[in-house]
Design an enzyme around this catalytic site. Structure first.
Site, PDB file in Angstrom:
ATOM      1  N   CYS A   1      39.187  14.983 101.937  1.00 20.47           N
ATOM      2  CA  CYS A   1      38.051  14.659 102.810  1.00 20.47           C
ATOM      3  C   CYS A   1      36.802  15.240 102.150  1.00 20.47           C
ATOM      4  O   CYS A   1      36.819  15.529 100.945  1.00 20.47           O
ATOM      5  CB  CYS A   1      38.264  15.173 104.231  1.00 20.47           C
ATOM      6  SG  CYS A   1      38.444  16.971 104.361  1.00 20.47           S
TER       7      CYS A   1
ATOM      8  N   CYS B   1      38.323  20.405 107.635  1.00 23.04           N
ATOM      9  CA  CYS B   1      38.720  19.783 108.913  1.00 23.04           C
ATOM     10  C   CYS B   1      39.883  18.801 108.743  1.00 23.04           C
ATOM     11  O   CYS B   1      41.028  19.111 109.067  1.00 23.04           O
ATOM     12  CB  CYS B   1      37.531  19.060 109.557  1.00 23.04           C
ATOM     13  SG  CYS B   1      36.169  20.149 110.018  1.00 23.04           S
ATOM     14  N   ARG B   2      39.575  17.608 108.224  1.00 17.06           N
ATOM     15  CA  ARG B   2      40.572  16.526 108.261  1.00 17.06           C
ATOM     16  C   ARG B   2      41.690  16.670 107.245  1.00 17.06           C
ATOM     17  O   ARG B   2      42.870  16.552 107.594  1.00 17.06           O
ATOM     18  CB  ARG B   2      39.862  15.172 108.062  1.00 17.06           C
ATOM     19  CG  ARG B   2      38.943  14.822 109.196  1.00 17.06           C
ATOM     20  CD  ARG B   2      37.991  13.704 108.813  1.00 17.06           C
ATOM     21  NE  ARG B   2      37.016  14.165 107.827  1.00 17.06           N
ATOM     22  CZ  ARG B   2      36.108  13.402 107.244  1.00 17.06           C
ATOM     23  NH1 ARG B   2      36.081  12.100 107.524  1.00 17.06           N
ATOM     24  NH2 ARG B   2      35.254  13.903 106.373  1.00 17.06           N
ATOM     25  N   SER B   3      41.358  16.886 105.966  1.00 18.35           N
ATOM     26  CA  SER B   3      42.444  16.921 104.971  1.00 18.35           C
ATOM     27  C   SER B   3      43.362  18.135 105.142  1.00 18.35           C
ATOM     28  O   SER B   3      44.576  17.994 104.908  1.00 18.35           O
ATOM     29  CB  SER B   3      41.915  16.783 103.540  1.00 18.35           C
ATOM     30  OG  SER B   3      41.044  17.826 103.190  1.00 18.35           O
TER      31      SER B   3
ATOM     32  N   ASN C   1      37.135  19.662 102.978  1.00 15.96           N
ATOM     33  CA  ASN C   1      38.476  20.285 102.948  1.00 15.96           C
ATOM     34  C   ASN C   1      38.569  21.472 103.913  1.00 15.96           C
ATOM     35  O   ASN C   1      39.217  22.476 103.618  1.00 15.96           O
ATOM     36  CB  ASN C   1      38.874  20.710 101.517  1.00 15.96           C
ATOM     37  CG  ASN C   1      40.328  21.142 101.350  1.00 15.96           C
ATOM     38  OD1 ASN C   1      40.635  22.036 100.576  1.00 15.96           O
ATOM     39  ND2 ASN C   1      41.248  20.508 102.063  1.00 15.96           N
TER      40      ASN C   1
ATOM     41  N   ASP D   1      34.956  12.031 110.927  1.00 18.70           N
ATOM     42  CA  ASP D   1      34.578  13.428 110.689  1.00 18.70           C
ATOM     43  C   ASP D   1      34.371  14.142 112.032  1.00 18.70           C
ATOM     44  O   ASP D   1      33.493  13.766 112.810  1.00 18.70           O
ATOM     45  CB  ASP D   1      33.275  13.405 109.877  1.00 18.70           C
ATOM     46  CG  ASP D   1      32.797  14.792 109.502  1.00 18.70           C
ATOM     47  OD1 ASP D   1      33.341  15.777 110.034  1.00 18.70           O
ATOM     48  OD2 ASP D   1      31.869  14.881 108.680  1.00 18.70           O
TER      49      ASP D   1
HETATM   50  P1  4NP Z   1      35.889  17.566 106.612  1.00 19.15           P
HETATM   51  O1  4NP Z   1      34.693  17.843 107.604  1.00 19.15           O
HETATM   52  O2  4NP Z   1      35.334  16.689 105.499  1.00 19.15           O
HETATM   53  O3  4NP Z   1      36.871  16.846 107.459  1.00 19.15           O
HETATM   54  O4  4NP Z   1      36.375  18.894 106.116  1.00 19.15           O
HETATM   55  C1  4NP Z   1      33.460  18.377 107.241  1.00 19.15           C
HETATM   56  C2  4NP Z   1      33.347  19.706 106.958  1.00 19.15           C
HETATM   57  C3  4NP Z   1      32.120  20.246 106.642  1.00 19.15           C
HETATM   58  C4  4NP Z   1      31.004  19.441 106.620  1.00 19.15           C
HETATM   59  C5  4NP Z   1      31.108  18.104 106.907  1.00 19.15           C
HETATM   60  C6  4NP Z   1      32.358  17.567 107.204  1.00 19.15           C
HETATM   61  N1  4NP Z   1      29.723  20.010 106.345  1.00 19.15           N
HETATM   62  O5  4NP Z   1      28.739  19.267 106.374  1.00 19.15           O
HETATM   63  O6  4NP Z   1      29.644  21.198 106.064  1.00 19.15           O
END
Ligand code: 4NP
Length: 157
Positions: free
Chosen positions: A5, A10-12, A8, A124
């Site tokens: 993602c 939240c989702r992955s 790294n 997200d």
């Molecule tokens: P992820 O989510 O891609 O599922 O880990 C996010 C984590 C952090 C951010 C955006 C999405 N950020 O903007 O910091």
């Protein structure tokens, strides 16, 4: 299997933990090397998001804090070391395709292509509430089901 993602956190990481738990349940753990990474490195070294972790613990109470994912960024080597790089949204897919070696041995694809309900994007959840993580979890379980059925079918099982 490498789940990808943006951050790294939240989702992955959720996909990694769900996939690990679900292959273990099916007696397939020995067949898979499982990891996750982010297209961006700005959370490198951070522990996965507490909201995602709380959601996972509700479903897999035996998880230990040492099972939490630590964020890292995707590297060129990942495209050689993993057969599958499965990502969460179209922006992840564009970013991965931009850095993929050509030719590329790994299959780079949306994990949501395997969602048994046909929702191809794993949204997200970072800026939303806990319900986003619950929705992610439910979708990721469906994606694991669909993916493992696909692999079994392509092996002729
Ligand atoms: P992820 O989510 O891609 O599922 O880990 C996010 C984590 C952090 C951010 C955006 C999405 N950020 O903007 O910091």
């Amino acid at each position: 299997m490498l789940f990808v993602c943006l951050g790294n956190i939240c989702r992955s990481p959720m996909a990694e933990v769900v996939f690990r738990q679900e292959v273990r349940k099916r007696g397939l753990a020995d067949e898979w090397k499982i990891d996750s990474a982010g297209t961006a490195g700005y959370h490198q070294g951070d522990t996965q998001d507490a909201r995602g972790w709380a959601e996972l613990k509700r479903h897999y109470p035996d998880l230990k804090d040492s099972d939490m994912v630590i964020s890292r960024q995707v590297t060129k080597k990942d495209f050689e070391q993993f057969d599958w790089l499965l990502c969460m949204d179209n922006s992840n897919l564009r970013d991965l395709r931009r850095v993929a070696p050509k030719p590329c041995h790994a299959t780079v694809q949306l994990f949501g292509d395997f969602d048994t309900k046909g929702k191809s994007i794993v949204e997200d959840p970072y800026y939303g509430g806990a319900d986003g993580f619950t929705a992610n979890y439910n979708q990721l379980v469906r994606c694991v089901d669909g993916f493992l059925a696909h692999v079994a079918k392509s092996k002729g099982e």
